[in-house]
Design a protein around this motif. Structure first.
Motif, PDB file in Angstrom:
ATOM      1  N   ARG A 137      24.078  32.424  45.814  1.00 12.53           N
ATOM      2  CA  ARG A 137      23.476  33.241  46.977  1.00 12.53           C
ATOM      3  C   ARG A 137      24.150  34.602  47.161  1.00 12.53           C
ATOM      4  O   ARG A 137      23.397  35.436  47.542  1.00 12.53           O
ATOM      5  CB  ARG A 137      23.169  32.331  48.208  1.00 12.53           C
ATOM      6  N   THR A 138      25.397  34.700  46.933  1.00 17.47           N
ATOM      7  CA  THR A 138      25.976  35.676  47.336  1.00 17.47           C
ATOM      8  C   THR A 138      26.310  36.615  45.731  1.00 17.47           C
ATOM      9  O   THR A 138      27.372  37.286  45.653  1.00 17.47           O
ATOM     10  CB  THR A 138      27.625  35.379  47.901  1.00 17.47           C
ATOM     11  N   GLY A 139      25.451  36.623  44.948  1.00 18.16           N
ATOM     12  CA  GLY A 139      25.456  37.427  43.698  1.00 18.16           C
ATOM     13  C   GLY A 139      25.185  38.745  44.007  1.00 18.16           C
ATOM     14  O   GLY A 139      25.325  39.440  43.034  1.00 18.16           O
ATOM     15  N   GLY A 140      24.526  38.810  45.209  1.00 16.50           N
ATOM     16  CA  GLY A 140      24.100  40.441  45.659  1.00 16.50           C
ATOM     17  C   GLY A 140      25.098  41.530  45.538  1.00 16.50           C
ATOM     18  O   GLY A 140      25.064  42.787  45.090  1.00 16.50           O
ATOM     19  N   PRO A 141      26.487  41.122  45.912  1.00 22.91           N
ATOM     20  CA  PRO A 141      27.463  42.061  45.836  1.00 22.91           C
ATOM     21  C   PRO A 141      27.522  42.712  44.542  1.00 22.91           C
ATOM     22  O   PRO A 141      28.234  43.685  44.480  1.00 22.91           O
ATOM     23  CB  PRO A 141      28.857  41.336  46.512  1.00 22.91           C
ATOM     24  N   ALA A 142      27.424  42.014  43.531  1.00 26.64           N
ATOM     25  CA  ALA A 142      27.577  42.352  42.117  1.00 26.64           C
ATOM     26  C   ALA A 142      26.672  43.694  41.876  1.00 26.64           C
ATOM     27  O   ALA A 142      26.934  44.640  41.482  1.00 26.64           O
ATOM     28  CB  ALA A 142      27.269  41.634  40.835  1.00 26.64           C
ATOM     29  N   ALA A 143      25.376  43.495  42.366  1.00 29.14           N
ATOM     30  CA  ALA A 143      24.442  44.676  42.432  1.00 29.14           C
ATOM     31  C   ALA A 143      25.008  45.757  43.201  1.00 29.14           C
ATOM     32  O   ALA A 143      24.832  47.015  42.823  1.00 29.14           O
ATOM     33  CB  ALA A 143      23.102  44.190  42.444  1.00 29.14           C
TER      34      ALA A 143
END
Length: 409
Positions: free
Chosen positions: A49-55
């Motif tokens: 769910r916290t893959g957003g920081p990559a983008a």
């Protein structure tokens, strides 16, 4: 800022996002991540769910590098404020991913970030108030699209491409910097977010995407030449996100449900109920978003009349009305009658339901065994039907008690 600078920032955002997302994916699927006994991995689920920081980091690094190299020219302050506001909202979303926060707190932070963007852009008070309301609304509308694999990412790529085209046509290449980097970064993240998704944008990436798109649209509209119909063209780019929000609010209002409690009543959920696959849903909504985005871009470029925007808006309204006819909520469960429940319990346990005749103090019916006599067949009873009370134990062994009785006799 020239075209080569925009292309370079987009390429940088693409490669940085792909590299960071690959590292986040490896961290989420490490073999030593403990699983629950039921086969679920809560820690891995949280990491996905916290893959957003990559983008967020990929897009932010590309835009920040371009600003540091002086690629934004005179609009550096507006772009820097936009990036700072989007980064603030992304940080709040990351905290919400790890520990859920109150909705009021998130609205306050989003409003403060929108005020920062509007202040650095130099908008008038009236235009600034409308821009802040628009940014907060569209940010949450896009964040609600993160409920299916690849959905928000695909729609975000299409919308960012439309904003990029509008900024380039309107003579504001510096404002095209963030949409270009965002479109490229989301395209790179889509490699890991396509069904079955290995990473999710989460609240951090979803709110960053919505805020960047909404704020970029507001700044592009503010910098548009006076002869262009920006007031009608740019809001059309958020048609799909606003349609999903309207669908959810209307359906929950009609069903007397909480407006803030998220359930399976979005567009993607209803399409799944009519047997549309998850990848098909993402493709369908991306194509749906492409129609108003293309129409709005052509209207902004003065190639179409603004009245033609009514066609995609009317089609969207008809689609929302059709989706409302698809049931989204399960019918409420009715409690079984009390008598049937008692009979079922009696049949399952084998216990008889006590009647008035077996109440304490009631006289037994002649010729009819009292309830419970089958379970206590060896219990002695008096003439009144009451069980006899055994004498209290003397504490002596059986042999000693027999000897004492023999002496007494």
């Amino acid at each position: 800022m020239n075209v080569l600078g925009i292309i370079a920032s987009g390429v940088a955002a693409l490669f940085i996002t792909v590299a960071l997302a690959k590292g986040a994916r490896r961290a989420a699927f490490r073999p030593h991540v403990p699983d629950e006994p039921a086969g679920r991995a809560p820690r891995a689920r949280a990491l996905r769910r916290t893959g957003g920081p990559a983008a967020v980091l990929g897009v932010g690094a590309a835009v920040g590098g371009a600003l540091w190299l002086g690629a934004a020219d005179d609009s550096a302050g507006s772009v820097a404020g936009l990036l700072a506001g989007a980064g603030t909202v992304a940080a709040l979303g990351l905290v919400h991913d790890l520990k859920p926060l109150w909705g009021a707190l998130r609205l306050v932070v989003q409003t403060a970030a929108a005020v920062l963007v509007v202040s650095l852009a130099g908008l008038s008070p009236a235009a600034g108030v409308l821009a802040v309301l628009w940014i907060v609304l569209v940010t949450n509308a896009f964040a609600l699209l993160d409920h299916a694999d690849g959905l928000l990412t695909a729609v975000g790529v299409v919308t960012a491409a439309g904003l990029l085209a509008c900024a380039a046509v309107g003579g504001s290449p510096a404002l095209a910097l963030l949409p270009a980097a965002l479109a490229a970064g989301l395209a790179g993240f889509l490699l890991h977010n396509w069904h079955p998704a290995r990473l999710r944008l989460g609240a951090s990436g979803a709110q960053f995407t919505g805020f960047a798109l909404a704020a970029s649209g507001a700044l592009i509209q503010a910098a548009a030449p006076s002869g262009r119909a920006a007031w009608a063209a740019l809001p059309a780019l958020a048609t799909v996100a606003l349609a999903d929000t309207a669908l959810v609010l209307i359906s929950r209002r009609r069903a007397a449900r909480s407006l803030l409690r998220d359930t399976d009543d979005h567009i993607a959920h209803r399409l799944r109920r009519v047997r549309v696959t998850v990848p098909g849903t993402a493709v369908l909504l991306a194509l749906w978003a492409g129609v108003p985005v293309a129409t709005g871009t052509l209207v902004y470029a003065e190639l179409l009349h603004p009245a033609l925007l009514l066609l995609p808006l009317a089609g969207t309204a008809a689609a929302v009305f059709a989706l409302l006819r698809i049931p989204a909520y399960a019918p409420p469960r009715t409690a079984p009658p009390r008598t049937s429940t008692r009979r079922t319990t009696e049949h399952a346990t084998g216990a008889a339901i006590p009647s008035a005749a077996s109440a304490p103090g009631a006289a037994p019916t002649p010729g009819k065994a009292s309830p419970g006599s089958g379970k206590a067949a060896g219990t002695a009873r008096t003439a009144a039907g009451r069980p006899t009370v055994p004498p209290p134990p003397t504490g002596r062994p059986a042999a000693e008690a027999a000897a004492v009785a023999a002496e007494r006799s």
